[in-house]
Motif scaffolding. Structure first.
Motif, PDB file in Angstrom:
ATOM      1  N   GLY A 135       7.204   9.751   6.506  1.00 50.18           N
ATOM      2  CA  GLY A 135       8.280   9.099   6.422  1.00 50.18           C
ATOM      3  C   GLY A 135       9.290   9.924   4.295  1.00 50.18           C
ATOM      4  O   GLY A 135       8.497  10.749   3.997  1.00 50.18           O
ATOM      5  N   ASP A 136      10.077   9.592   4.139  1.00 53.59           N
ATOM      6  CA  ASP A 136      10.219   9.360   3.243  1.00 53.59           C
ATOM      7  C   ASP A 136       9.974   9.448   1.724  1.00 53.59           C
ATOM      8  O   ASP A 136       8.915   9.117   2.257  1.00 53.59           O
ATOM      9  N   SER A 178       8.056  18.775  -2.456  1.00 56.13           N
ATOM     10  CA  SER A 178       8.872  18.988  -1.167  1.00 56.13           C
ATOM     11  C   SER A 178       9.832  18.335  -2.536  1.00 56.13           C
ATOM     12  O   SER A 178       9.581  17.919  -3.409  1.00 56.13           O
ATOM     13  N   PRO A 179      11.119  19.043  -2.593  1.00 48.41           N
ATOM     14  CA  PRO A 179      11.960  18.964  -3.410  1.00 48.41           C
ATOM     15  C   PRO A 179      12.067  16.907  -4.121  1.00 48.41           C
ATOM     16  O   PRO A 179      12.429  17.219  -5.130  1.00 48.41           O
ATOM     17  N   ALA A 180      12.451  16.763  -3.373  1.00 52.59           N
ATOM     18  CA  ALA A 180      12.948  15.024  -3.662  1.00 52.59           C
ATOM     19  C   ALA A 180      11.234  14.382  -4.314  1.00 52.59           C
ATOM     20  O   ALA A 180      11.485  13.646  -5.386  1.00 52.59           O
ATOM     21  N   ALA A 181      10.159  14.661  -3.712  1.00 53.30           N
ATOM     22  CA  ALA A 181       9.088  14.701  -5.244  1.00 53.30           C
ATOM     23  C   ALA A 181       9.014  15.186  -6.530  1.00 53.30           C
ATOM     24  O   ALA A 181       9.418  13.819  -7.324  1.00 53.30           O
ATOM     25  N   LYS A 182       9.734  16.075  -6.403  1.00 51.40           N
ATOM     26  CA  LYS A 182      10.006  16.950  -7.665  1.00 51.40           C
ATOM     27  C   LYS A 182      10.572  16.033  -8.368  1.00 51.40           C
ATOM     28  O   LYS A 182      10.612  15.665  -9.977  1.00 51.40           O
ATOM     29  N   SER A 183      11.827  15.772  -7.738  1.00 54.17           N
ATOM     30  CA  SER A 183      13.096  14.973  -8.580  1.00 54.17           C
ATOM     31  C   SER A 183      12.951  13.983  -9.131  1.00 54.17           C
ATOM     32  O   SER A 183      13.283  13.281  -9.819  1.00 54.17           O
ATOM     33  N   ALA A 184      11.763  13.361  -8.442  1.00 49.09           N
ATOM     34  CA  ALA A 184      11.617  11.312  -8.537  1.00 49.09           C
ATOM     35  C   ALA A 184      11.087  11.468 -10.160  1.00 49.09           C
ATOM     36  O   ALA A 184      10.923  10.658  -9.869  1.00 49.09           O
ATOM     37  N   ASN A 220       0.984  -1.364   0.047  1.00 48.23           N
ATOM     38  CA  ASN A 220       0.248   0.140   0.035  1.00 48.23           C
ATOM     39  C   ASN A 220       0.993   1.011  -0.100  1.00 48.23           C
ATOM     40  O   ASN A 220       1.941   1.414   0.407  1.00 48.23           O
ATOM     41  N   ILE A 221       0.504   2.491  -0.839  1.00 50.84           N
ATOM     42  CA  ILE A 221       1.317   3.259  -1.107  1.00 50.84           C
ATOM     43  C   ILE A 221       0.767   4.297  -1.299  1.00 50.84           C
ATOM     44  O   ILE A 221      -1.060   4.139  -1.388  1.00 50.84           O
ATOM     45  N   VAL A 222       1.266   5.926  -1.097  1.00 50.69           N
ATOM     46  CA  VAL A 222      -0.091   7.057  -0.863  1.00 50.69           C
ATOM     47  C   VAL A 222       1.009   7.352  -2.517  1.00 50.69           C
ATOM     48  O   VAL A 222       2.024   7.894  -2.043  1.00 50.69           O
ATOM     49  N   ILE A 223       0.299   8.008  -3.657  1.00 49.31           N
ATOM     50  CA  ILE A 223       0.593   8.718  -4.067  1.00 49.31           C
ATOM     51  C   ILE A 223       0.524   9.590  -4.308  1.00 49.31           C
ATOM     52  O   ILE A 223      -0.348  11.293  -4.778  1.00 49.31           O
ATOM     53  N   VAL A 224       1.283  11.059  -4.798  1.00 52.48           N
ATOM     54  CA  VAL A 224       1.827  12.693  -4.008  1.00 52.48           C
ATOM     55  C   VAL A 224       2.244  13.078  -5.115  1.00 52.48           C
ATOM     56  O   VAL A 224       2.326  14.065  -5.122  1.00 52.48           O
ATOM     57  N   ASN A 225       2.859  12.387  -6.252  1.00 52.99           N
ATOM     58  CA  ASN A 225       3.500  13.054  -7.281  1.00 52.99           C
ATOM     59  C   ASN A 225       3.544  12.156  -8.749  1.00 52.99           C
ATOM     60  O   ASN A 225       3.525  10.661  -7.980  1.00 52.99           O
ATOM     61  N   GLY A 226       3.588  13.192 -10.176  1.00 57.08           N
ATOM     62  CA  GLY A 226       4.071  12.089 -11.018  1.00 57.08           C
ATOM     63  C   GLY A 226       4.097  12.941 -12.352  1.00 57.08           C
ATOM     64  O   GLY A 226       3.393  14.194 -12.450  1.00 57.08           O
ATOM     65  N   ALA A 227       4.747  12.398 -13.235  1.00 54.59           N
ATOM     66  CA  ALA A 227       4.701  12.965 -14.325  1.00 54.59           C
ATOM     67  C   ALA A 227       3.579  12.531 -15.163  1.00 54.59           C
ATOM     68  O   ALA A 227       3.626  12.180 -15.258  1.00 54.59           O
ATOM     69  N   ALA A 235       0.638  14.067   3.219  1.00 53.19           N
ATOM     70  CA  ALA A 235       0.744  13.860   2.359  1.00 53.19           C
ATOM     71  C   ALA A 235       1.292  14.485   0.758  1.00 53.19           C
ATOM     72  O   ALA A 235       2.019  14.763   0.119  1.00 53.19           O
ATOM     73  N   LYS A 236      -0.131  15.871   1.354  1.00 57.29           N
ATOM     74  CA  LYS A 236      -0.069  17.229   0.317  1.00 57.29           C
ATOM     75  C   LYS A 236       1.537  18.063   0.648  1.00 57.29           C
ATOM     76  O   LYS A 236       2.434  18.312  -0.619  1.00 57.29           O
ATOM     77  N   GLU A 237       2.297  17.795   1.726  1.00 56.46           N
ATOM     78  CA  GLU A 237       3.500  18.546   1.517  1.00 56.46           C
ATOM     79  C   GLU A 237       4.369  17.812   1.700  1.00 56.46           C
ATOM     80  O   GLU A 237       5.725  18.152   0.818  1.00 56.46           O
TER      81      GLU A 237
END
Length: 290
Positions: A145-146, A222-228, A62-69, A216-218
């Protein structure tokens, strides 16, 4: 999730939640780069700086999707695949339209016109340049978390399935048709046991609590989500860029044998013949000689 990973995800005391890495840990641990989830071999693997730190052999996670291309990316590898090895692609595209600007020797100026985009250029009837969908996700039991990068292969992106086993594009459209956002849900991703290669299917599990949604919104900003969502897996792992040799120059045409220019042949003129003597003169000369 392994017991070791669960320790860091579920049992962290409140007074330590705001404590990050200290200088000593950074020095001893070395490069602690961005994390990603690999599905190599049909197993969920937690990767940090290219090293596997944990794995989850359950069929679902189980995951939460917080960003995507917003677009499907492309990646081309000239060499043969080596199991367990992560390497830089020889050519790639973040938008699926044109090669990334950082590529020194792109395969073509556009993805559409590239020979690696033709069916049969890869193994069997496949394309040598592969489709991928990059996502930034959180573990559902550790929303604070991460951020992890999750890269979906083509079989996990396209196609149709039942509402409890949907490929990603169908799942995203299904959630959107309900007027809801992916980032408000816990999503189950499950290994498809009927596929001969790693393939994920998706379905909704539950809505996030208010605190989970705010976290999750925060994380999604984040830079990590945008880089992913813009980095290749090799970039996420922090691998050094490999040197790619320039394409071999086309062989030079053999020099044509140079033929000398034709010259005008000099024809020697005949010597002017001596004037013909008259018969009477010759007769006279004989008479005088006697």
């Amino acid at each position: 999730m392994s017991n070791d990973l669960a320790l860091f995800s579920n049992n962290l005391p409140d007074y330590l939640k705001e404590v990050g890495l200290d200088d000593m840990t950074k020095a001893l641990a070395g490069n602690t780069g961005m994390k990603r989830i690999s599905i190599r071999g049909g197993v969920f693997r937690m990767m940090v700086s290219g090293e596997e730190i944990a794995k989850n052999e359950n069929r679902a996670m189980n995951i939460v999707i917080v960003n995507g291309a917003s677009k499907v990316s492309r990646s081309f590898y000239a060499g043969k695949y080596v199991a367990g090895e992560t390497s830089h692609p020889d050519c790639w595209s973040n938008d699926g339209d044109k090669p990334d600007a950082s590529i020194e020797y792109p395969q073509h100026s556009s993805c559409e016109g590239c020979s690696q985009n033709i069916k049969g250029s890869g193994q069997g009837d496949s394309r040598a340049c592969r489709y991928q969908q990059r996502l930034a996700v959180l573990l559902a039991d550790d929303v604070g978390g991460d951020v992890f990068q999750l890269v979906l292969p083509a079989k996990s992106i396209f196609g149709r399935g039942d509402t409890d086993k949907m490929p990603f594009q169908q799942y995203a459209k299904y959630v959107g048709a309900q007027g809801k956002s992916l980032g408000t849900l816990v999503t189950e991703m499950r290994m498809d046991s009927d596929s001969d290669t790693p393939k994920l299917t998706f379905k909704p599990v539950r809505f996030l609590t208010k605190d989970e949604w705010l976290s999750a919104k925060e994380k999604g900003d984040s830079p990590a989500a945008k880089s992913a969502v813009v980095q290749t897996p090799s970039q996420t792992d922090g691998l050094k860029k490999k040197a790619i040799a320039a394409p071999a120059p086309a062989p030079k045409a053999e020099a044509e044998e140079v033929m000398p220019e034709p010259t005008k042949r000099t024809i020697k003129k005949n010597v002017e013949p001596a004037p013909k003597k008259e018969f009477n003169d010759v007769l006279k000369q004989w008479t005088d000689d006697e």
